[in-house]
Motif scaffolding. Structure first.
Motif, PDB file in Angstrom:
ATOM      1  N   UNK A  17      -1.913   9.200   6.770  1.00 23.79           N
ATOM      2  CA  UNK A  17      -2.615   7.934   7.008  1.00 23.79           C
ATOM      3  C   UNK A  17      -3.881   8.200   7.806  1.00 23.79           C
ATOM      4  N   UNK A  18      -4.826   7.273   7.732  1.00 25.93           N
ATOM      5  CA  UNK A  18      -6.072   7.464   8.451  1.00 25.93           C
ATOM      6  C   UNK A  18      -5.883   7.522   9.946  1.00 25.93           C
ATOM      7  N   UNK A  19      -5.084   6.592  10.465  1.00 28.69           N
ATOM      8  CA  UNK A  19      -4.847   6.552  11.911  1.00 28.69           C
ATOM      9  C   UNK A  19      -3.572   5.765  12.172  1.00 28.69           C
ATOM     10  N   UNK A  35      10.263  -3.445   9.239  1.00 33.06           N
ATOM     11  CA  UNK A  35       9.285  -4.471   8.881  1.00 33.06           C
ATOM     12  C   UNK A  35       7.955  -3.785   8.582  1.00 33.06           C
ATOM     13  N   UNK A  36       7.314  -4.223   7.513  1.00 36.97           N
ATOM     14  CA  UNK A  36       6.017  -3.684   7.118  1.00 36.97           C
ATOM     15  C   UNK A  36       5.051  -4.838   6.928  1.00 36.97           C
ATOM     16  N   UNK A  37       3.982  -4.839   7.695  1.00 35.95           N
ATOM     17  CA  UNK A  37       2.926  -5.848   7.617  1.00 35.95           C
ATOM     18  C   UNK A  37       1.655  -5.142   7.181  1.00 35.95           C
ATOM     19  N   UNK A  38       0.966  -5.698   6.185  1.00 35.92           N
ATOM     20  CA  UNK A  38      -0.260  -5.078   5.681  1.00 35.92           C
ATOM     21  C   UNK A  38      -1.278  -6.149   5.337  1.00 35.92           C
ATOM     22  N   UNK A  73       2.032  -2.395  -0.904  1.00 34.30           N
ATOM     23  CA  UNK A  73       2.781  -1.606  -1.883  1.00 34.30           C
ATOM     24  C   UNK A  73       2.539  -0.111  -1.699  1.00 34.30           C
ATOM     25  N   UNK A  74       1.309   0.269  -1.373  1.00 30.91           N
ATOM     26  CA  UNK A  74       1.029   1.686  -1.113  1.00 30.91           C
ATOM     27  C   UNK A  74       1.831   2.180   0.084  1.00 30.91           C
ATOM     28  N   UNK A  75       1.874   1.385   1.139  1.00 33.72           N
ATOM     29  CA  UNK A  75       2.620   1.772   2.330  1.00 33.72           C
ATOM     30  C   UNK A  75       4.128   1.743   2.081  1.00 33.72           C
ATOM     31  N   UNK A 101       6.634   4.988   2.608  1.00 37.41           N
ATOM     32  CA  UNK A 101       7.795   5.030   3.507  1.00 37.41           C
ATOM     33  C   UNK A 101       9.113   4.769   2.779  1.00 37.41           C
ATOM     34  N   UNK A 102       9.087   4.762   1.442  1.00 36.47           N
ATOM     35  CA  UNK A 102      10.282   4.416   0.667  1.00 36.47           C
ATOM     36  C   UNK A 102      11.428   5.391   0.880  1.00 36.47           C
TER      37      UNK A 102
END
Length: 291
Positions: free
Chosen positions: A201-203, A266-269, A276-278, A282-283
């Motif tokens: 990831x970038x950061x 929990x995933x917030x984007x 979906x990429x994230x 992490x799948x």
């Protein structure tokens, strides 16, 4: 007075009720939090679950003041404060059954606060049967707040009276994304895989304060938040606010978030494509959970 009655369960807070609630939070911060910032004695800081999980006199005093005020304005509501739930864990389990629940994190970022760092805030959410319907992220030092309800925009309001709507970032490719991960709070078995995933990831960072992490997301300053610690006082307000700012928030397995969820990630984007990429990135955590 209208603020002495329970709010209608089929409509959001009225403007007067929002103002009363926000002013209660601001008064509690001015009376109980700010005077103790960088002014705590040794006996004013205690550990809870571990040496890094702290509670201060500011946490307990501010929570008590806010809880009293909320109960006076909304006498039929369930009030769940982080510190009250620490001593009475059954409170947390009542959120899903409550027609109206107020969830309080009186000083989010307590470790920062206790160590004199100015990255802390107050988080307040309202849920109906566990679903967030109002969120407030308050910065006591700046005396400004980000709020949203289930039908309106996410807005930043300053004490001088100006308000502006907020929009999340545009997202992007994995290598360009900046966001927040709560690595230290992940299950031990998940850490090796996540440690390998983060450099792609970038950061990836942590402010040790969900209030300011969600504020940054809602303002477009970061692209994602990923967490395996699901305390409702940390997430319910920020998730609703980021959704109302145009973002996407779901559990990593695709389920909708509610304040009753206690397991999973929990995933917030910033948008569906980025989420979906994230999620794909992490799948492996979902496969590990099935193993």
């Amino acid at each position: 007075m209208a603020d002495s009655l329970p709010i209608p369960l089929t409509s959001p807070l009225s403007p007067a009720q929002k103002t009363s609630l926000i002013n209660l939070v601001r008064r509690a911060a001015k009376a109980e939090i700010l005077p103790r910032f960088r002014n705590l004695g040794q006996g004013d800081i205690r550990s809870k679950s571990n040496a890094h999980d702290l509670v201060t006199e500011a946490d307990t005093a501010a929570e008590a003041m806010m809880a009293r005020g909320i109960q006076a304005m909304f006498p039929l509501a369930l009030v769940v404060g982080e510190e009250a739930a620490a001593t009475n864990p059954e409170l947390k389990g009542k959120i899903g059954e409550a027609e109206l629940a107020f969830i309080i994190d009186p000083v989010d970022g307590t470790w920062n606060f206790a160590n004199g760092l100015g990255v802390f805030g107050v988080i307040l959410s309202i849920t109906r049967f566990g679903k967030p319907v109002f969120g407030l992220l308050y910065d006591p030092l700046a005396d400004d707040w980000i709020s949203a309800d289930e039908d309106g925009p996410a807005e930043l309001t300053r004490a001088i009276g100006t308000t502006r709507p907020l929009t999340v970032s545009d997202g992007g490719d994995l290598g360009e994304l900046a966001g927040f991960t709560h690595y230290n709070y992940l299950p031990q078995e998940a850490k090796p895989g996540v440690a390998k995933a983060l450099p792609k990831l970038g950061r990836a960072m942590s402010l040790q304060c969900a209030c300011h992490e969600y504020r940054t997301l809602a303002r477009g300053g970061a692209d994602f938040l990923f967490s395996g610690t699901l305390n409702p006082w940390d997430h319910a307000a920020g998730i609703l606010i980021c959704q109302r700012a145009g973002g996407v928030a779901r559990m990593l397995n695709g389920d909708d978030y509610t304040a009753t969820v206690s397991d999973g990630y929990i995933l917030v984007a910033s948008n569906e494509a980025t989420w979906e990429k994230l999620r794909d990135h992490f799948a492996f955590l979902l496969d590990d959970a099935k193993a």
